[in-house]
Design a protein around this motif. Sequence first.
Motif, PDB file in Angstrom:
ATOM      1  N   VAL A 277       0.742  -1.223   0.179  1.00 42.91           N
ATOM      2  CA  VAL A 277      -0.081   0.523  -0.088  1.00 42.91           C
ATOM      3  C   VAL A 277       0.794   1.766   0.096  1.00 42.91           C
ATOM      4  N   LYS A 278       2.026   1.417   0.565  1.00 40.72           N
ATOM      5  CA  LYS A 278       2.740   2.188   1.367  1.00 40.72           C
ATOM      6  C   LYS A 278       4.063   2.467  -0.759  1.00 40.72           C
ATOM      7  N   LEU A 279       4.141   1.523  -1.163  1.00 39.60           N
ATOM      8  CA  LEU A 279       4.423   1.355  -2.145  1.00 39.60           C
ATOM      9  C   LEU A 279       3.634   2.486  -3.005  1.00 39.60           C
ATOM     10  N   CYS A 280       1.819   1.911  -3.231  1.00 37.47           N
ATOM     11  CA  CYS A 280       1.096   2.200  -4.782  1.00 37.47           C
ATOM     12  C   CYS A 280       1.023   3.969  -4.256  1.00 37.47           C
ATOM     13  N   GLU A 281       1.008   4.554  -2.233  1.00 39.55           N
ATOM     14  CA  GLU A 281       0.729   5.992  -2.490  1.00 39.55           C
ATOM     15  C   GLU A 281       1.788   6.623  -2.583  1.00 39.55           C
ATOM     16  N   GLU A 282       3.589   6.306  -2.663  1.00 38.69           N
ATOM     17  CA  GLU A 282       4.046   6.812  -2.915  1.00 38.69           C
ATOM     18  C   GLU A 282       4.106   7.042  -4.224  1.00 38.69           C
ATOM     19  N   ALA A 283       4.039   6.263  -5.421  1.00 34.95           N
ATOM     20  CA  ALA A 283       3.855   6.397  -6.873  1.00 34.95           C
ATOM     21  C   ALA A 283       2.691   7.752  -7.376  1.00 34.95           C
ATOM     22  N   ARG A 284       1.986   7.414  -6.515  1.00 34.14           N
ATOM     23  CA  ARG A 284       0.742   8.502  -6.728  1.00 34.14           C
ATOM     24  C   ARG A 284       0.874   9.553  -6.450  1.00 34.14           C
ATOM     25  N   GLN A 285       1.663   9.889  -5.193  1.00 31.87           N
ATOM     26  CA  GLN A 285       1.982  11.302  -4.994  1.00 31.87           C
ATOM     27  C   GLN A 285       3.576  11.421  -5.396  1.00 31.87           C
ATOM     28  N   ALA A 286       3.806  10.362  -6.019  1.00 38.07           N
ATOM     29  CA  ALA A 286       4.901  11.597  -7.489  1.00 38.07           C
ATOM     30  C   ALA A 286       4.356  11.325  -8.968  1.00 38.07           C
ATOM     31  N   ASN A 287       3.431  10.610  -9.463  1.00 37.60           N
ATOM     32  CA  ASN A 287       2.597  10.763 -10.303  1.00 37.60           C
ATOM     33  C   ASN A 287       2.203  12.229 -10.297  1.00 37.60           C
ATOM     34  N   SER A 288       1.396  12.651  -9.052  1.00 35.37           N
ATOM     35  CA  SER A 288       0.636  13.895  -8.706  1.00 35.37           C
ATOM     36  C   SER A 288       1.931  14.987  -9.380  1.00 35.37           C
ATOM     37  N   ALA A 289       2.273  15.089  -8.715  1.00 37.60           N
ATOM     38  CA  ALA A 289       3.603  15.834  -8.486  1.00 37.60           C
ATOM     39  C   ALA A 289       3.877  16.525  -9.998  1.00 37.60           C
ATOM     40  N   ASN A 290       4.466  15.456 -10.759  1.00 41.63           N
ATOM     41  CA  ASN A 290       4.953  15.531 -11.864  1.00 41.63           C
ATOM     42  C   ASN A 290       3.786  15.990 -12.792  1.00 41.63           C
ATOM     43  N   ALA A 291       2.243  15.692 -12.446  1.00 36.94           N
ATOM     44  CA  ALA A 291       1.140  15.598 -13.531  1.00 36.94           C
ATOM     45  C   ALA A 291       0.947  17.164 -13.253  1.00 36.94           C
ATOM     46  N   TYR A 292       0.948  17.787 -12.209  1.00 32.54           N
ATOM     47  CA  TYR A 292       0.901  19.588 -12.177  1.00 32.54           C
ATOM     48  C   TYR A 292       1.835  20.461 -12.132  1.00 32.54           C
ATOM     49  N   LYS A 293       3.452  19.757 -12.387  1.00 31.03           N
ATOM     50  CA  LYS A 293       3.987  20.336 -13.377  1.00 31.03           C
ATOM     51  C   LYS A 293       4.300  20.625 -14.596  1.00 31.03           C
ATOM     52  N   GLY A 294       3.204  19.528 -15.435  1.00 27.20           N
ATOM     53  CA  GLY A 294       3.463  18.996 -16.930  1.00 27.20           C
ATOM     54  C   GLY A 294       2.203  19.556 -17.692  1.00 27.20           C
ATOM     55  N   LEU A 295       1.491  19.866 -16.086  1.00 26.08           N
ATOM     56  CA  LEU A 295      -0.202  20.211 -16.754  1.00 26.08           C
ATOM     57  C   LEU A 295      -0.432  21.197 -17.392  1.00 26.08           C
ATOM     58  N   GLY A 296       0.815  22.305 -16.816  1.00 22.14           N
ATOM     59  CA  GLY A 296       0.418  23.752 -17.105  1.00 22.14           C
ATOM     60  C   GLY A 296      -0.242  24.524 -16.702  1.00 22.14           C
ATOM     61  N   ILE A 297      -0.400  24.951 -17.558  1.00 21.98           N
ATOM     62  CA  ILE A 297      -1.781  25.714 -17.553  1.00 21.98           C
ATOM     63  C   ILE A 297      -3.577  25.612 -17.589  1.00 21.98           C
ATOM     64  N   LEU A 298      -2.910  24.057 -18.192  1.00 18.80           N
ATOM     65  CA  LEU A 298      -4.229  23.412 -17.555  1.00 18.80           C
ATOM     66  C   LEU A 298      -5.090  23.750 -16.615  1.00 18.80           C
ATOM     67  N   VAL A 299      -4.123  23.463 -15.781  1.00 17.68           N
ATOM     68  CA  VAL A 299      -4.300  23.512 -14.470  1.00 17.68           C
ATOM     69  C   VAL A 299      -4.951  25.117 -13.263  1.00 17.68           C
ATOM     70  N   HIS A 300      -4.107  26.082 -14.396  1.00 17.72           N
ATOM     71  CA  HIS A 300      -5.143  27.110 -13.964  1.00 17.72           C
ATOM     72  C   HIS A 300      -6.654  27.206 -14.376  1.00 17.72           C
ATOM     73  N   ALA A 301      -6.497  26.330 -15.551  1.00 17.49           N
ATOM     74  CA  ALA A 301      -7.822  26.882 -16.114  1.00 17.49           C
ATOM     75  C   ALA A 301      -9.733  25.831 -15.475  1.00 17.49           C
ATOM     76  N   HIS A 302      -8.796  24.873 -14.863  1.00 18.32           N
ATOM     77  CA  HIS A 302      -9.435  23.863 -13.877  1.00 18.32           C
ATOM     78  C   HIS A 302      -9.847  25.236 -12.602  1.00 18.32           C
ATOM     79  N   ASN A 303      -8.603  25.119 -11.961  1.00 17.03           N
ATOM     80  CA  ASN A 303      -9.188  25.752 -10.732  1.00 17.03           C
ATOM     81  C   ASN A 303     -10.159  27.249 -10.973  1.00 17.03           C
ATOM     82  N   LEU A 304      -9.628  28.172 -12.111  1.00 20.77           N
ATOM     83  CA  LEU A 304     -10.770  29.352 -12.570  1.00 20.77           C
ATOM     84  C   LEU A 304     -12.141  28.446 -12.671  1.00 20.77           C
ATOM     85  N   VAL A 305     -12.584  28.063 -13.251  1.00 20.98           N
ATOM     86  CA  VAL A 305     -13.979  27.345 -13.165  1.00 20.98           C
ATOM     87  C   VAL A 305     -14.163  26.202 -11.995  1.00 20.98           C
ATOM     88  N   PHE A 306     -13.359  26.207 -11.448  1.00 16.33           N
ATOM     89  CA  PHE A 306     -14.038  24.933 -10.324  1.00 16.33           C
ATOM     90  C   PHE A 306     -14.279  26.436  -8.673  1.00 16.33           C
TER      91      PHE A 306
END
Length: 264
Positions: free
Chosen positions: A49-78
């Motif tokens: 479970v810890k292994l999976c959690e660490e993988a998901r956390q690493a993915n999330s950190a990379n995702a929010y870096k890679g998504l760039g301005i799409l995250v801004h669009a998401h936060n605006l609408v939300f």
Amino acid sequence: MNLNEKNIFRYLQIVKPKRFPARETKYSKECKCGHFIDSAYIRIAGEFVKLCEEARQANSANAYKGLGILVHAHNLVFGVIAAELERHAKQGAEVDESAKRRLLLTAAFIQGISLCEQTIAEGLYGQAGALLRQEIECLAAIKENTKKKRKDGRTPNVVMSPWKMGKKYGELSDIAHLSNHDILEALYVYSNEWGRGAGIVPQYVLETTKFFYGAHVAALLAVASDIDQLYQDIYKTSFGDREYEAMWVAHDILCSEGVLVGSK
């Protein structure tokens, strides 16, 4: 022992269930089982479970870096949606059957927003596909109720969803039902220094993340527009200029990122 992606397969192959002589315990009385629990399995489960959690956390950190301005669009609408919900939180009104149904569908959509975003960012693409599919169905059902064409007990007609999102619905259905081998390979097969095979923990893939995240933001923008129409019907008031401006900024971002093509 610390489990990692390299040795987890090997370790799971070595450790096999061991049978013990029948022994009555408080657990065996409840489950009518003649074997007691080996605590090593509980430890292994915790490490995995810890292994999976660490993988998901690493993915999330990379995702929010890679998504760039799409995250801004998401936060605006939300943010627009949250502001409007707060503004009308204590307003009572008489609603007709159509508005009542649309309110329920909107609530169902809103409750799943954060979970859908999380599954995408963490690389849980199969689960994200199922959630996105439901978002599109929800948008179609809202539209059917707006036009008083909704029939209970039937899957919403995704042709009614905005921006031809019904075209993505087919791909998302293949993902949700695990019915297309090529798609499964694209989502779950990875290559690394040990070879190529199915991954037991989610892996971050930028292109896949952008595909899902862009569709999610588009669905978010669509439900915000539906909320605006719903509040006009109930309260006889629409979003303000700032809300519309924020939505147009998000719309322009989706167009610039290739999520919405030829959209107005």
